[in-house]
Write a protein that holds these residues in place. Structure first.
Motif, PDB file in Angstrom:
ATOM      1  N   ASN A 182       0.939  -1.341  -0.090  1.00  0.00           N
ATOM      2  CA  ASN A 182       0.101  -0.091   0.126  1.00  0.00           C
ATOM      3  C   ASN A 182       0.816   1.367  -0.065  1.00  0.00           C
ATOM      4  O   ASN A 182       0.512   2.389   0.189  1.00  0.00           O
ATOM      5  CB  ASN A 182      -0.882   0.155   1.230  1.00  0.00           C
ATOM      6  CG  ASN A 182      -1.987  -1.017   1.196  1.00  0.00           C
ATOM      7  OD1 ASN A 182      -2.724  -1.282   0.088  1.00  0.00           O
ATOM      8  ND2 ASN A 182      -2.376  -1.881   2.255  1.00  0.00           N
ATOM      9  N   ASP A 183       2.077   1.173  -0.178  1.00  0.00           N
ATOM     10  CA  ASP A 183       3.131   2.263  -0.229  1.00  0.00           C
ATOM     11  C   ASP A 183       3.252   3.086   1.243  1.00  0.00           C
ATOM     12  O   ASP A 183       3.366   3.946   1.216  1.00  0.00           O
ATOM     13  CB  ASP A 183       2.695   3.124  -1.301  1.00  0.00           C
ATOM     14  CG  ASP A 183       3.914   4.243  -1.577  1.00  0.00           C
ATOM     15  OD1 ASP A 183       5.068   3.703  -1.461  1.00  0.00           O
ATOM     16  OD2 ASP A 183       3.710   5.566  -1.704  1.00  0.00           O
ATOM     17  N   ILE A 184       2.918   2.266   2.166  1.00  0.00           N
ATOM     18  CA  ILE A 184       3.179   2.743   3.757  1.00  0.00           C
ATOM     19  C   ILE A 184       4.548   2.019   4.102  1.00  0.00           C
ATOM     20  O   ILE A 184       5.025   1.002   4.052  1.00  0.00           O
ATOM     21  CB  ILE A 184       1.780   2.068   4.423  1.00  0.00           C
ATOM     22  CG1 ILE A 184       0.566   2.516   3.870  1.00  0.00           C
ATOM     23  CG2 ILE A 184       2.129   2.605   6.040  1.00  0.00           C
ATOM     24  CD1 ILE A 184       0.401   3.822   3.807  1.00  0.00           C
ATOM     25  N   TYR A 185       5.089   2.893   4.967  1.00  0.00           N
ATOM     26  CA  TYR A 185       6.111   2.648   5.505  1.00  0.00           C
ATOM     27  C   TYR A 185       6.086   1.669   6.525  1.00  0.00           C
ATOM     28  O   TYR A 185       4.983   1.586   7.384  1.00  0.00           O
ATOM     29  CB  TYR A 185       6.918   3.822   6.155  1.00  0.00           C
ATOM     30  CG  TYR A 185       7.493   4.976   5.338  1.00  0.00           C
ATOM     31  CD1 TYR A 185       9.022   4.729   4.850  1.00  0.00           C
ATOM     32  CD2 TYR A 185       6.983   5.955   5.092  1.00  0.00           C
ATOM     33  CE1 TYR A 185       9.374   5.419   4.030  1.00  0.00           C
ATOM     34  CE2 TYR A 185       7.577   7.075   4.201  1.00  0.00           C
ATOM     35  CZ  TYR A 185       8.663   6.748   3.638  1.00  0.00           C
ATOM     36  OH  TYR A 185       9.158   7.740   2.920  1.00  0.00           O
ATOM     37  N   ARG A 186       6.956   0.547   6.652  1.00  0.00           N
ATOM     38  CA  ARG A 186       6.914  -0.734   7.710  1.00  0.00           C
ATOM     39  C   ARG A 186       8.338  -0.851   8.281  1.00  0.00           C
ATOM     40  O   ARG A 186       9.351  -0.763   7.662  1.00  0.00           O
ATOM     41  CB  ARG A 186       6.402  -1.726   7.046  1.00  0.00           C
ATOM     42  CG  ARG A 186       5.033  -1.643   6.166  1.00  0.00           C
ATOM     43  CD  ARG A 186       3.865  -1.223   7.389  1.00  0.00           C
ATOM     44  NE  ARG A 186       3.661  -2.431   8.153  1.00  0.00           N
ATOM     45  CZ  ARG A 186       2.770  -3.381   7.864  1.00  0.00           C
ATOM     46  NH1 ARG A 186       2.248  -3.445   6.767  1.00  0.00           N
ATOM     47  NH2 ARG A 186       2.556  -4.207   9.160  1.00  0.00           N
ATOM     48  N   TRP A 187       8.348  -1.252   9.620  1.00  0.00           N
ATOM     49  CA  TRP A 187       9.362  -1.411  10.286  1.00  0.00           C
ATOM     50  C   TRP A 187       9.773  -2.764  10.326  1.00  0.00           C
ATOM     51  O   TRP A 187       8.813  -3.641  10.854  1.00  0.00           O
ATOM     52  CB  TRP A 187       9.450  -0.697  11.498  1.00  0.00           C
ATOM     53  CG  TRP A 187       9.309   0.719  11.509  1.00  0.00           C
ATOM     54  CD1 TRP A 187       8.454   1.571  11.593  1.00  0.00           C
ATOM     55  CD2 TRP A 187      10.468   1.351  11.183  1.00  0.00           C
ATOM     56  NE1 TRP A 187       8.817   2.751  11.541  1.00  0.00           N
ATOM     57  CE2 TRP A 187       9.969   2.896  11.162  1.00  0.00           C
ATOM     58  CE3 TRP A 187      11.782   1.481  11.279  1.00  0.00           C
ATOM     59  CZ2 TRP A 187      10.690   4.245  11.292  1.00  0.00           C
ATOM     60  CZ3 TRP A 187      12.803   2.578  11.082  1.00  0.00           C
ATOM     61  CH2 TRP A 187      12.234   3.628  11.151  1.00  0.00           C
ATOM     62  N   PHE A 188      11.056  -3.251  10.385  1.00  0.00           N
ATOM     63  CA  PHE A 188      11.391  -4.636  10.637  1.00  0.00           C
ATOM     64  C   PHE A 188      10.653  -5.808   9.879  1.00  0.00           C
ATOM     65  O   PHE A 188      10.511  -6.723  10.385  1.00  0.00           O
ATOM     66  CB  PHE A 188      11.394  -4.946  12.193  1.00  0.00           C
ATOM     67  CG  PHE A 188      11.996  -3.791  13.077  1.00  0.00           C
ATOM     68  CD1 PHE A 188      13.125  -3.045  12.683  1.00  0.00           C
ATOM     69  CD2 PHE A 188      11.262  -3.091  13.806  1.00  0.00           C
ATOM     70  CE1 PHE A 188      13.903  -2.188  13.474  1.00  0.00           C
ATOM     71  CE2 PHE A 188      11.279  -1.876  14.488  1.00  0.00           C
ATOM     72  CZ  PHE A 188      12.778  -1.478  14.503  1.00  0.00           C
ATOM     73  N   ALA A 189      10.554  -5.489   8.512  1.00  0.00           N
ATOM     74  CA  ALA A 189       9.644  -6.420   7.962  1.00  0.00           C
ATOM     75  C   ALA A 189      10.353  -7.895   7.681  1.00  0.00           C
ATOM     76  O   ALA A 189       9.324  -9.064   7.557  1.00  0.00           O
ATOM     77  CB  ALA A 189       9.378  -6.169   6.379  1.00  0.00           C
ATOM     78  N   ASP A 190      11.335  -8.079   7.712  1.00  0.00           N
ATOM     79  CA  ASP A 190      12.073  -9.308   7.535  1.00  0.00           C
ATOM     80  C   ASP A 190      12.605  -9.972   8.933  1.00  0.00           C
ATOM     81  O   ASP A 190      13.106 -11.282   8.898  1.00  0.00           O
ATOM     82  CB  ASP A 190      13.200  -9.505   6.673  1.00  0.00           C
ATOM     83  CG  ASP A 190      14.312  -8.623   6.957  1.00  0.00           C
ATOM     84  OD1 ASP A 190      14.026  -7.645   8.003  1.00  0.00           O
ATOM     85  OD2 ASP A 190      15.371  -8.610   6.134  1.00  0.00           O
ATOM     86  N   GLY A 191      12.348  -9.269   9.815  1.00  0.00           N
ATOM     87  CA  GLY A 191      12.767  -9.963  11.268  1.00  0.00           C
ATOM     88  C   GLY A 191      11.752 -10.998  11.656  1.00  0.00           C
ATOM     89  O   GLY A 191      10.331 -10.819  11.586  1.00  0.00           O
ATOM     90  N   GLU A 192      12.055 -11.967  12.410  1.00  0.00           N
ATOM     91  CA  GLU A 192      11.168 -12.822  13.027  1.00  0.00           C
ATOM     92  C   GLU A 192      11.141 -12.832  14.745  1.00  0.00           C
ATOM     93  O   GLU A 192      12.559 -12.698  15.179  1.00  0.00           O
ATOM     94  CB  GLU A 192      11.349 -14.370  12.717  1.00  0.00           C
ATOM     95  CG  GLU A 192      11.037 -14.344  11.075  1.00  0.00           C
ATOM     96  CD  GLU A 192      11.307 -15.918  10.605  1.00  0.00           C
ATOM     97  OE1 GLU A 192      11.579 -16.757  11.455  1.00  0.00           O
ATOM     98  OE2 GLU A 192      11.164 -15.863   9.342  1.00  0.00           O
ATOM     99  N   LEU A 193      10.075 -12.835  15.358  1.00  0.00           N
ATOM    100  CA  LEU A 193      10.086 -12.732  16.981  1.00  0.00           C
ATOM    101  C   LEU A 193       8.620 -13.325  17.159  1.00  0.00           C
ATOM    102  O   LEU A 193       7.861 -13.879  16.388  1.00  0.00           O
ATOM    103  CB  LEU A 193      10.156 -11.192  17.139  1.00  0.00           C
ATOM    104  CG  LEU A 193       8.837 -10.514  17.060  1.00  0.00           C
ATOM    105  CD1 LEU A 193       9.196  -9.028  17.768  1.00  0.00           C
ATOM    106  CD2 LEU A 193       8.837  -9.919  15.797  1.00  0.00           C
TER     107      LEU A 193
END
Length: 642
Positions: free
Chosen positions: A52-63
């Motif tokens: 959606n062209d929205i900024y996202r943080w830590f997309a490829d991290g897993e927790l």
């Protein structure tokens, strides 16, 4: 006044250095803060954009958020530390859970949910009172990588049905009842009615039976909490992506349909862990008490997740600031549990002040362990600020945030650099929040000029990336008014020192004969009168001036005063402080003001009454009987437009 002794104690960097780094190099700043978490897979992509062209943080991290809040501490020496203190004056009961006990309870309840088919990404609605099991349910859902939606306990069936239809939960978790002071409120009949009304039908309802009321069970659908726990197999933590949703929390919308604010796992955990030290100066083992409810955002962030992520002890209080049993309830709690910080809404302290203006109850308790009192949820009016500081002798920190952000936008960072306070200001922007004051065309305004408060993109971690199931509503509601900015919907200004003053929602600005005036500013002045406990100033229609301000005033207990005399004094106060331009000529004494259950005065509803508009009674109202009463008073004083 807060002085800077705190800085010497923490040895932290200066606020300006911390803030500048967060704005000028946000990826580096938040990558560093993310190092404080025990990720299953550390993120390599710190900031990116989604479909959606929205900024996202830590997309490829897993927790897993529940792992970080519980298992991590158990594995690192805090198994026997108290995680939750439960204190319920309404049931005369107390209980403590260690991190190990809480971890085991959560793992078993996650097993109960798993046995009902709950998997990663499924939704679970939680409809519970302020009891430890509410936190157990939230953390168990997070443990499975599922998505919880907590609905404030006692919401009417219609409101619950709307949320069930929107979230489409596989399971609903509830208790048989809640207790409001001395009144038992049965939840199960309301849940049954909500499910009957809703188009979506959950597959199961898990019910915790409380001794104050036994709930009828529906065969084939309802599951007894205690019985299910007795045979449950503990469930392991399920890894999720940083951008996978942790929860949906509904907040009121202008259309009447609630908005499902979505919170992700990664950004939420990073921001809350950072905030516990930076804003609240809390460390592992400290006792943190947010006197809110798990049904609100404060309860999510700072009763459940924030304190546990930080290894603190959190407090679950099933009571009120007054009447359970008296106006000393907060002080008793702080003394008994040696709370280092207390966080509540200003309305709680106004209630205490109204019932015990000289703070006689406070003198009974030892508050030596209490370092700071935090307030948020509504504007902290200077009279309440001054009363609390004077009576407690403690620093009072006003900080401003929203359900949408999940943590403070502005505040006095007690763990970074404690600044001098300015009553009426929530101090300065928190690192990550690039707060700007814009005119209606989106141009930045100079210091001292009031305008729309907006946050320049990208928003920092934890802020909502969408509205559940309705991205377009998110875009139009928050991003379209000022392209490149998040529109907060609040108005205010920055002073010459960069301190932010929140003057209320932008629709709380009235236009009197071409002059834009803040009703929030007038409220500060009216609330400063020695006889006034609480007030609301609203604009009503005027055929000559367009709008005219009117004060609705609640007097302190024991005050006997002539209403005409009080009105004259208040008019003179506003005229002295703002000038004749305010056209403040009327103040009406009322017995109560309509409020939400979280303590916010329903000013929009008061304006609708004054304008003679049809209005609906909101589900969030604490006392529906206050509406006809105040409508009659306003009508009697000629404040309702026919």
């Amino acid at each position: 006044m807060i002085v800077n002794e705190n800085n010497k104690r923490t040895g932290a960097m200066s606020y300006q250095a911390e803030y500048s780094k967060s704005i000028e190099a946000p990826e580096a700043f938040w990558a560093e803060k993310a190092e404080a978490l025990a990720w299953f897979k550390k993120p390599e992509t710190i900031l990116s954009k989604d479909e959606n062209d929205i900024y996202r943080w830590f997309a490829d991290g897993e927790l897993n958020t529940a792992y970080l809040a519980l298992d991590y501490h158990v594995e690192n020496g805090r198994a026997d530390q108290t995680a939750i203190i439960y204190d319920s004056p309404v049931t005369d009961s107390k209980r403590k859970l260690t991190y190990l006990e809480l971890r085991d309870e959560v793992a078993k309840f996650a097993g109960v949910l798993k046995a009902q088919g709950v998997e990663k990404g499924d939704r679970v609605v939680i409809y519970m009172p302020m009891i430890p099991e509410a936190l157990v349910a939230m953390l168990a859902v997070a443990r499975l990588g599922a998505v919880h939606s907590v609905v404030f306990g006692g919401f009417a069936p219609h409101e619950l049905a709307v949320r069930i239809d929107d979230a489409e939960p596989k399971v609903v978790v509830t208790a048989s009842c809640g207790i409001e002071v001395a009144k038992v409120i049965e939840y199960k009949p309301m849940l049954d009615e909500a499910i009957e009304k809703s188009a979506h039908k959950p597959e199961a309802c898990i019910v915790l039976q409380r001794p104050q009321a036994e709930a009828p069970m529906t065969a084939g659908r309802d599951v007894d909490w205690v019985e299910a726990m007795a045979t449950a197999e503990p469930a392991d933590c399920v890894p999720v992506k940083g951008t996978d949703p942790l929860y949906i929390l509904y907040t009121s919308g202008t259309t009447g349909k609630p908005k499902g604010v979505v919170r992700d796992n990664g950004g939420h955990a990073v921001a809350l862990k950072y905030s516990m030290k930076a804003i609240y100066n809390m460390g592992p083992g400290d006792v943190f008490w947010a006197a809110s409810d798990v049904g609100w955002v404060v309860g999510h962030s700072y009763i459940c997740y924030g304190p546990l992520l930080a290894g603190c002890t959190t407090v679950v209080y099933e009571g009120k600031p007054v009447r359970t049993p008296d106006a000393g309830a907060f002080w008793r709690m702080c003394a008994e549990y040696e709370c280092k910080a207390l966080f509540a809404a200003p309305t709680a302290f106004r209630a205490i002040k109204k019932e015990d203006p000289e703070a006689a109850e406070l003198a009974k308790y030892d508050l030596s362990k209490l370092e700071t009192i935090f307030m948020a949820g509504e504007r902290l009016d200077p009279p309440t600020y001054h009363w609390t500081v004077e009576k407690t002798g403690k620093p009072v920190v006003d900080h401003w945030w929203q359900t949408e952000t999940g943590w403070a936008i502005c505040g006095n960072l007690m763990g970074v650099e404690a600044k001098e306070t300015k009553p009426g200001s929530s101090t300065v922007p928190v690192p990550g929040f690039n707060v700007c004051i814009l005119d209606h065309e989106g141009n930045e305004l100079p210091n001292g000029e009031q305008g729309n408060i907006a946050i320049k993109l990208p928003l920092p971690p934890s802020c909502l990336p969408t509205v559940w199931g309705d991205f377009e509503r998110f875009r139009t509601g928050y991003l379209s008014e000022f392209p490149g900015y998040y529109s907060s919907g609040d108005g205010g200004y920055k002073d010459e020192d960069g301190y932010v003053f929140i003057m209320g929602r932008t629709d709380d600005v009235i236009n009197v004969a071409g002059h834009r005036l803040s009703t929030g500013e007038m409220e500060e002045i009216v609330a400063g009168h020695e006889a006034v406990a609480e007030c609301a100033v609203i604009g009503i229609n005027d055929p000559l001036k367009g709008q005219e301000p009117v004060g609705l005033v609640l007097l302190k207990d024991g005050v006997e005063a002539d209403e005409a005399e009080i009105q004259a004094q208040l008019v003179a106060l506003v005229r002295k402080e703002i000038g004749a331009v305010a056209c403040f000529k009327r103040a009406v004494v009322v017995q109560r003001l309509p409020k939400t259950r979280s303590g916010k005065i329903l000013r929009k509803l008061l304006r609708q009454i004054a304008d003679g508009q049809d209005y609906s009674i909101p589900s969030t109202i604490d006392d529906p009987a206050s509406l006809p009463e105040i409508e009659e008073i306003m009508g009697r004083h000629g404040l309702v437009t026919s």
